[in-house]
Design a protein around this motif. Structure first.
Motif, PDB file in Angstrom:
ATOM      1  N   ALA A  20       0.908  -0.867  -0.435  1.00 20.85           N
ATOM      2  CA  ALA A  20       0.480   0.139   0.181  1.00 20.85           C
ATOM      3  C   ALA A  20       0.833   1.340  -0.014  1.00 20.85           C
ATOM      4  O   ALA A  20       0.314   2.256  -0.893  1.00 20.85           O
ATOM      5  CB  ALA A  20      -1.180  -0.077   1.328  1.00 20.85           C
ATOM      6  N   TYR A  21       1.667   0.529   1.088  1.00 19.93           N
ATOM      7  CA  TYR A  21       2.841   2.369   0.987  1.00 19.93           C
ATOM      8  C   TYR A  21       3.704   3.035  -0.368  1.00 19.93           C
ATOM      9  O   TYR A  21       3.805   3.253  -1.120  1.00 19.93           O
ATOM     10  CB  TYR A  21       4.062   1.801   1.838  1.00 19.93           C
ATOM     11  CG  TYR A  21       4.999   3.373   2.149  1.00 19.93           C
ATOM     12  CD1 TYR A  21       4.573   4.109   2.184  1.00 19.93           C
ATOM     13  CD2 TYR A  21       6.328   2.691   1.797  1.00 19.93           C
ATOM     14  CE1 TYR A  21       5.561   5.776   2.483  1.00 19.93           C
ATOM     15  CE2 TYR A  21       7.277   3.639   2.086  1.00 19.93           C
ATOM     16  CZ  TYR A  21       6.876   4.895   2.485  1.00 19.93           C
ATOM     17  OH  TYR A  21       7.454   6.226   2.255  1.00 19.93           O
ATOM     18  N   ILE A  22       4.016   1.769  -1.124  1.00 20.08           N
ATOM     19  CA  ILE A  22       4.696   1.494  -2.456  1.00 20.08           C
ATOM     20  C   ILE A  22       3.620   2.237  -3.478  1.00 20.08           C
ATOM     21  O   ILE A  22       3.964   3.004  -4.743  1.00 20.08           O
ATOM     22  CB  ILE A  22       5.107  -0.245  -2.615  1.00 20.08           C
ATOM     23  CG1 ILE A  22       6.003  -0.620  -2.058  1.00 20.08           C
ATOM     24  CG2 ILE A  22       5.620   0.477  -4.369  1.00 20.08           C
ATOM     25  CD1 ILE A  22       6.959  -1.027  -2.316  1.00 20.08           C
ATOM     26  N   LYS A  23       2.923   2.112  -3.676  1.00 18.51           N
ATOM     27  CA  LYS A  23       1.479   2.449  -4.282  1.00 18.51           C
ATOM     28  C   LYS A  23       0.950   3.613  -4.409  1.00 18.51           C
ATOM     29  O   LYS A  23       0.864   4.489  -5.149  1.00 18.51           O
ATOM     30  CB  LYS A  23       0.381   1.326  -4.205  1.00 18.51           C
ATOM     31  CG  LYS A  23      -0.905   1.742  -4.973  1.00 18.51           C
ATOM     32  CD  LYS A  23      -2.330   0.631  -4.916  1.00 18.51           C
ATOM     33  CE  LYS A  23      -3.661   1.093  -5.710  1.00 18.51           C
ATOM     34  NZ  LYS A  23      -4.408   0.409  -5.285  1.00 18.51           N
ATOM     35  N   GLN A  24       1.265   4.217  -2.694  1.00 19.42           N
ATOM     36  CA  GLN A  24       0.811   5.542  -3.064  1.00 19.42           C
ATOM     37  C   GLN A  24       1.993   6.570  -3.215  1.00 19.42           C
ATOM     38  O   GLN A  24       1.909   7.072  -3.844  1.00 19.42           O
ATOM     39  CB  GLN A  24       1.127   5.525  -1.242  1.00 19.42           C
ATOM     40  CG  GLN A  24       0.760   7.075  -0.627  1.00 19.42           C
ATOM     41  CD  GLN A  24      -0.188   7.837  -1.927  1.00 19.42           C
ATOM     42  OE1 GLN A  24      -1.598   6.728  -0.907  1.00 19.42           O
ATOM     43  NE2 GLN A  24      -0.406   9.058  -2.022  1.00 19.42           N
ATOM     44  N   ILE A  25       3.064   5.963  -2.782  1.00 16.07           N
ATOM     45  CA  ILE A  25       4.687   6.804  -3.587  1.00 16.07           C
ATOM     46  C   ILE A  25       4.729   6.408  -5.467  1.00 16.07           C
ATOM     47  O   ILE A  25       4.910   8.293  -6.123  1.00 16.07           O
ATOM     48  CB  ILE A  25       6.385   5.847  -2.910  1.00 16.07           C
ATOM     49  CG1 ILE A  25       5.892   5.905  -1.583  1.00 16.07           C
ATOM     50  CG2 ILE A  25       6.658   6.559  -3.812  1.00 16.07           C
ATOM     51  CD1 ILE A  25       6.912   5.193  -0.882  1.00 16.07           C
ATOM     52  N   ASN A  26       3.815   5.669  -6.096  1.00 17.88           N
ATOM     53  CA  ASN A  26       3.925   5.693  -6.802  1.00 17.88           C
ATOM     54  C   ASN A  26       2.758   6.660  -7.867  1.00 17.88           C
ATOM     55  O   ASN A  26       3.049   7.235  -8.693  1.00 17.88           O
ATOM     56  CB  ASN A  26       3.605   4.636  -7.556  1.00 17.88           C
ATOM     57  CG  ASN A  26       5.260   3.180  -7.460  1.00 17.88           C
ATOM     58  OD1 ASN A  26       5.965   3.966  -7.006  1.00 17.88           O
ATOM     59  ND2 ASN A  26       4.379   1.845  -7.231  1.00 17.88           N
TER      60      ASN A  26
END
Length: 387
Positions: A8-14
């Motif tokens: 979820a964190y990586i998705k938000q960064i992307n």
């Protein structure tokens, strides 16, 4: 559980990176997004689909394309929501309503009949609710309200002191949120002015000093693309740096503060005595400058001298890339920048560019709008253009 959280964190960064590039480029294809972000086309496609579903972006097919299929371009859906930037100053409040693409759709200044804290809160809340009603038909409505305060604002957004309004330790954020029924962000006006300069005029400058010279001297500092606020949030009160020991008394309690010599209001006070004219306006001074009035030209030279003294200190302290001066008088004074640069001659005083602001009085409210957009999209940097 950790893997889910990491995903979820990586998705938000992307997502933040993608939105940042779409805003910066204004219109961009999925293929170009993949190149600019180093994200796979599959990741771009998934994120784009999600943003389209949420109506945060829209698709446009280019009318003209030289080779092959016409690419489908992505751009921010400005009409999906709005942000409100407020410049709260003595005697007036300026309200700037911007869409999510950074286009200002309403700009109005409301006179304040009183500087009473209760009356100002009441007037601000009334106009916030009124402007909110204009946004109701959009998908997200009014997503952010940011208020610029001409005084000391703590890191917790508590108003410690507003000298021109005589406010000390007031809970403006809480009181305004209760009165308006919306979340409110408070920020020092000089910080918002410097942010506006970086976002709208100098996006390449990671380290920028923005100095305003109107009623006093406000200094906003962008360091590594973020506000430099200090321990409590009070950094930037350069107007109360002493430049003349035992000089003119200042409202802060000291003597010889920079703003007693290098601000427009200080110049007006001195001219009032010299000209034996009770009230001096900016328009009066501009007329005298254009007429090459001898007294005024001499005093402008003194004004520029003290402005340069303090500016030299600030440049030596912070080593900025770009320095922006916000002063209506400087815009009308012949070769103001050259005259100031001629007095910044130290071999250790390093900066790259010195400019007079083109944003003028709108800098604070525009900076407030830009901060609201940045917060809504959760992006690390923002680049917009004036209409």
């Amino acid at each position: 559980m950790a893997a889910t959280g990491d995903a979820a964190y990586i998705k938000q960064i992307n997502r933040s990176l993608i939105l940042q590039k779409i805003i910066e480029k204004k219109m961009i294809s999925r293929a170009d997004l993949s190149k600019l972000t180093d994200l796979t086309r599959a990741t771009i496609s998934v994120q784009a689909a999600d943003l389209l579903e949420k109506e945060l972006v829209v698709e446009t097919q280019l009318e003209h394309h030289s080779v092959g299929r016409r690419p489908i371009m992505l751009s921010i859906n400005g009409q999906a929501g709005f942000v409100l930037g407020i410049d709260l100053d003595l005697g007036a409040m300026t309200f700037a309503l911007s869409d999510l693409a950074g286009k200002v759709v309403r700009l109005e200044t409301i006179p304040l009949q009183s500087d009473s804290y209760e009356e100002v809160v009441k007037t601000a809340a009334k106009n916030i609710r009124r402007i909110q009603s204009y946004c109701e038909e959009s998908r997200y409505g009014l997503v952010s309200v940011v208020v610029g305060v001409h005084g000391l604002v703590t890191l917790e957004e508590h108003v410690h002191f507003v000298p021109r309004l005589g406010w000390t330790d007031v809970s403006l954020k809480t009181d305004l949120e209760e009165a308006a029924g919306l979340p409110i962000t408070l920020e020092n006006n000089a910080n918002l002015c410097s942010f506006a300069e970086r976002v709208y005029a100098h996006p390449e400058a990671k380290n920028l000093l923005g100095a305003s010279f109107s009623s006093g001297i406000g200094l906003g500092m962008m360091m590594n693309e973020d506000f430099f606020k200090g321990e409590n949030g009070f950094a930037g009160e350069a107007g109360h740096m002493i430049v003349v020991p035992n000089g003119r008394p200042c409202s802060c309690g000291n003597k010889g503060c920079w703003e007693q010599y290098g601000s427009e209001s200080a110049l007006f006070r001195e001219l009032s005595v010299k000209k034996k004219q009770e009230t001096i306006t900016r328009a009066d001074v501009i007329d005298w400058i254009q007429a090459r009035d001898e007294t005024v030209m001499e005093m402008m030279d003194e004004f520029l001298f003290y402005l340069s003294v303090g500016l030299n200190n600030m440049i030596n302290l912070y080593n900025p890339n770009v320095v922006v001066l916000n002063s209506e008088l400087l815009r009308f004074y012949p070769e103001a920048i050259k005259r100031i640069e001629a007095q910044l001659v130290s071999d250790i005083s390093h900066y790259r560019e010195l400019h007079i602001s083109k944003l003028g009085k709108q800098a604070c409210s525009l900076g407030a709008c830009a901060l609201g957009i940045k917060q809504f999209f959760h992006i690390s940097t923002l680049q917009l253009e004036m209409d």
